[in-house]
Scaffold this motif. Structure first.
Motif, PDB file in Angstrom:
ATOM      1  N   ARG A  40       0.859  -1.191   0.000  1.00  0.00           N
ATOM      2  CA  ARG A  40       0.000   0.000   0.000  1.00  0.00           C
ATOM      3  C   ARG A  40       0.883   1.225   0.000  1.00  0.00           C
ATOM      4  O   ARG A  40       1.775   1.338   0.840  1.00  0.00           O
ATOM      5  CB  ARG A  40      -0.853   0.049   1.265  1.00  0.00           C
ATOM      6  CG  ARG A  40      -1.907  -0.984   1.372  1.00  0.00           C
ATOM      7  CD  ARG A  40      -3.113  -0.563   0.525  1.00  0.00           C
ATOM      8  NE  ARG A  40      -4.201  -1.490   0.682  1.00  0.00           N
ATOM      9  CZ  ARG A  40      -5.079  -1.466   1.678  1.00  0.00           C
ATOM     10  NH1 ARG A  40      -4.994  -0.547   2.603  1.00  0.00           N
ATOM     11  NH2 ARG A  40      -6.040  -2.344   1.743  1.00  0.00           N
ATOM     12  N   LEU A  89       0.904   5.038   0.805  1.00  0.00           N
ATOM     13  CA  LEU A  89       0.104   6.054   1.494  1.00  0.00           C
ATOM     14  C   LEU A  89       0.815   7.402   1.419  1.00  0.00           C
ATOM     15  O   LEU A  89       1.947   7.539   1.887  1.00  0.00           O
ATOM     16  CB  LEU A  89      -0.109   5.682   2.966  1.00  0.00           C
ATOM     17  CG  LEU A  89      -0.743   4.320   3.286  1.00  0.00           C
ATOM     18  CD1 LEU A  89      -0.908   4.169   4.799  1.00  0.00           C
ATOM     19  CD2 LEU A  89      -2.082   4.136   2.582  1.00  0.00           C
ATOM     20  N   GLN A 112      -9.505   2.490   5.247  1.00  0.00           N
ATOM     21  CA  GLN A 112      -9.394   1.781   3.974  1.00  0.00           C
ATOM     22  C   GLN A 112      -9.961   0.377   4.091  1.00  0.00           C
ATOM     23  O   GLN A 112     -10.633  -0.113   3.193  1.00  0.00           O
ATOM     24  CB  GLN A 112      -7.936   1.732   3.516  1.00  0.00           C
ATOM     25  CG  GLN A 112      -7.408   3.143   3.256  1.00  0.00           C
ATOM     26  CD  GLN A 112      -6.237   3.190   2.307  1.00  0.00           C
ATOM     27  OE1 GLN A 112      -5.562   2.185   2.108  1.00  0.00           O
ATOM     28  NE2 GLN A 112      -5.986   4.336   1.725  1.00  0.00           N
ATOM     29  N   ILE A 117      -5.774   5.635   9.033  1.00  0.00           N
ATOM     30  CA  ILE A 117      -5.858   5.546   7.568  1.00  0.00           C
ATOM     31  C   ILE A 117      -6.210   4.126   7.157  1.00  0.00           C
ATOM     32  O   ILE A 117      -7.109   3.896   6.341  1.00  0.00           O
ATOM     33  CB  ILE A 117      -4.512   5.961   6.924  1.00  0.00           C
ATOM     34  CG1 ILE A 117      -4.240   7.447   7.157  1.00  0.00           C
ATOM     35  CG2 ILE A 117      -4.517   5.632   5.433  1.00  0.00           C
ATOM     36  CD1 ILE A 117      -2.820   7.873   6.790  1.00  0.00           C
TER      37      ILE A 117
END
Ligand code: GDP
Ligand code: MG
Length: 222
Positions: A5, A7, A178, A174
């Motif tokens: 991921r 970010l 998600q 976060i």
């Protein structure tokens, strides 16, 4: 198989509050009194083994030179999924600028469901507490709640206080958004986002709070 991921996280706040120092401390474990204020936007990358199936590439976006305008362009904010809003606890004007930065953030980027991106408030230079503003700034607990921060921390890039905790608070928020799909889908009609309440009265003297810091869901199927 592990998934990656990326970010994009912004580090914003007035000039001299310690944005670059916080990033250098977190990513390179160093502190210096003298960072050249390179003009423009810079970013640093920190790779986190988040859980057994996720590797996070945390891209921390620093700014230099534009702070004096108190706002950034939409291009800078584009695709950001979270932010650290930093002030210097020895300088009242930098605290007064916090709402301007939070307002700029919220007006220029949002999750795809329209909610604000998670932001954590950092009162930096806590090693200089004796010069601090303790009596002048409102209690950060209520202030940060009122203005929609997901947590607040008194930090010191110099002493390495609370930098990791602040980052992981932000990343947890976060990631939980998600994982809940809140970043991609609008909430179903009538649904209310309920974060677990943090017990603010459980500690006497507090230097941080990751409000309702959501523990990540177990990754094993259950
Ligand atoms: P920026 O303009 O927000 O990127 O701020 P810098 O990271 O360049 O820091 C500005 C000044 O504050 C530098 O002299 C840093 O050494 C100093 N500084 C940054 N963080 C801390 C801290 O936690 N404690 C102390 N005492 N000084 C700090
Ligand atoms: Mg800087």
């Amino acid at each position: 198989m592990q998934q990656e991921r990326l970010l994009k996280v912004l580090v914003i706040g007035d000039l001299g509050v310690g944005k670059t120092s916080i990033i250098k401390r977190y990513v390179h474990q160093v502190f210096s009194q003298h960072y050249r204020a390179t003009i423009g936007v810079d970013f640093a990358l920190k790779v986190l083994n988040w859980d057994h199936k996720t590797v996070i590439r945390l891209q921390l976006w620093d700014i230099a030179g534009q702070e004096r305008y108190g706002h950034m362009t939409r291009v800078y904010y584009r695709e950001a999924v979270g932010a650290l809003v930093v002030f210097d606890m020895t300088r009242l004007s930098t605290f007064q600028a916090v709402l301007k930065w939070k307002g700029d953030l919220d007006s220029k980027v949002a999750l795809s469901n329209g909610r604000p991106v998670p932001a954590v408030l950092l009162a930096n230079k806590s090693d200089q507490r004796r010069l601090g503003l303790c009596s002048k700034v409102p209690k950060l607990e209520s202030f940060s709640q009122q203005y929609g921060f997901v947590g607040w921390f008194e930090t010191s890039a110099k002493d390495n206080t609370n930098i990791d905790s602040a980052m992981s608070c932000l990343v947890k928020h976060i990631m939980s958004l998600q994982e809940d799909g809140l970043n991609s889908d609008p909430p179903p009609e009538g649904a209310v986002l309920v974060l677990p309440q943090f017990d603010y009265h459980s500690q006497e003297r507090r230097h941080s709070s990751c409000s309702g810091c959501p523990s990540l869901k177990a990754t094993d199927s259950d």
